[in-house]
Scaffold this active site. Structure first.
Site, PDB file in Angstrom:
ATOM      1  N   GLY A   3       0.783  -1.067   0.138  1.00  0.00           N
ATOM      2  CA  GLY A   3       0.051  -0.011   0.114  1.00  0.00           C
ATOM      3  C   GLY A   3       0.884   1.329  -0.107  1.00  0.00           C
ATOM      4  CD  GLU A  18      -1.407  -6.207   3.502  1.00  0.00           C
ATOM      5  OE1 GLU A  18      -0.831  -5.287   2.807  1.00  0.00           O
ATOM      6  OE2 GLU A  18      -2.556  -6.288   3.538  1.00  0.00           O
TER       7      GLU A  18
HETATM    8  C1  5RP Z   1      -2.985  -3.702   1.427  1.00  0.00           C
HETATM    9  C2  5RP Z   1      -3.522  -3.131   2.588  1.00  0.00           C
HETATM   10  C3  5RP Z   1      -2.940  -1.630   2.894  1.00  0.00           C
HETATM   11  O1  5RP Z   1      -2.074  -1.723   4.047  1.00  0.00           O
HETATM   12  C4  5RP Z   1      -4.122  -0.951   3.165  1.00  0.00           C
HETATM   13  O2  5RP Z   1      -4.862  -0.748   1.984  1.00  0.00           O
HETATM   14  C5  5RP Z   1      -3.797   0.486   3.343  1.00  0.00           C
HETATM   15  O3  5RP Z   1      -3.397   1.192   2.008  1.00  0.00           O
HETATM   16  P1  5RP Z   1      -2.736   2.593   1.975  1.00  0.00           P
HETATM   17  O4  5RP Z   1      -1.483   2.653   2.732  1.00  0.00           O
HETATM   18  O5  5RP Z   1      -2.210   2.903   0.448  1.00  0.00           O
HETATM   19  O6  5RP Z   1      -3.810   3.516   2.356  1.00  0.00           O
HETATM   20  O7  5RP Z   1      -3.951  -3.689   3.273  1.00  0.00           O
HETATM   21  O8  5RP Z   1      -3.767  -4.983   1.092  1.00  0.00           O
END
Ligand code: 5RP
Length: 240
Positions: free
Chosen positions: A29, A105
């Site tokens: 992300g 994750e």
């Molecule tokens: C990916 C995730 C990310 O950590 C989550 O979507 C947050 O993303 P960002 O830092 O772009 O807001 O879980 O699967």
């Protein structure tokens, strides 16, 4: 300051938890990417770490910065994972999977002795559920899985549209594991533990984006500075 600046501040703070010689999990992300950028600088300056990425995107990013990489199978367990989140509540319960990487994750986080979550203030919520809950599901029997998810979630008081996530090409989004994502717009999730237990009863659900009792520390950056949240079962707060 923008949310981008706060994401970077949270990522900078997380560097304090990284020690020479650690085996690290790298999240996915935009916030995790800021941490990877900063870590790349530290590696260039001589920090010795080995990292397991949680997605192909993060793997390519880290490799482009010459961060030493390994697979989880090479180590089995990790010292620390740094990752972002879509929502973080007071008890450090999370919704993750907005980037579609929730399965890797969660595997990497659970294999880590410590998990530090980095986020800007927009992710901090009183009650989980404003962000549609992502579920990783196998492609086979997608409609049946979707129906059962909606029914079992309803039994937990969670009503809302359950949508198959689509990619830029209009086809169902494909995870790094060859699965699809259901985004569940439940609104308020009053009992995340009960919902998570219910969703695990659906055979086609591989994993849910509810991360409960997994995070040890949450670093939330916003206009008032940095708030550090500690998980209720964690003994890992001021070790930095
Ligand atoms: C990916 C995730 C990310 O950590 C989550 O979507 C947050 O993303 P960002 O830092 O772009 O807001 O879980 O699967």
């Amino acid at each position: 300051m923008s949310s981008d600046d706060w994401k970077r501040q949270a990522a900078e703070h997380a560097l304090n938890y990284v020690k020479d010689g650690m085996r690290l999990g790298l999240g996915t992300g935009s916030t995790a990417a800021k941490f990877v950028d900063l870590l790349g600088g530290k590696v260039r300056d001589g920090l010795k770490v080995v990292c397991v990425p949680t997605s192909e995107t993060t793997r390519l990013h880290a490799a482009s910065l010459n961060i030493p990489l390994a697979t989880l199978d090479q180590y089995g367990s990790l010292d620390l994972t740094i990752d972002g989140a879509d929502e973080v509540d007071e008890e450090l319960r999370l919704i993750k999977g907005g980037g579609g990487a929730l399965l890797r994750e969660k595997i990497v986080a659970v294999a880590s002795e410590r998990v530090v979550i980095i986020a800007d203030i927009s992710k901090r919520v009183d009650v989980l559920g404003r962000f549609p809950l992502p579920l990783e599901v196998v492609p086979f029997g997608l409609s049946a899985t979707r129906r059962l998810v909606a029914a079992l979630a309803g039994d937990c008081g969670c009503e809302g549209e359950v949508k198959v996530r689509v990619g830029a090409d209009g086809a169902p989004f494909m995870t790094d594991n060859g699965n699809h994502i259901l985004d569940c717009a439940f609104g308020v999730i009053d009992d995340p533990e009960a919902l998570d237990d219910a969703l695990k009863l659906v055979p086609g659900v591989v994993e849910s984006g509810l991360f409960l009792g997994i995070a040890d520390v949450g670093i939330i950056a916003g206009p008032k500075g940095i708030e550090v949240l500690t998980g209720i079962e964690s003994d890992f707060d001021e070790e930095i």
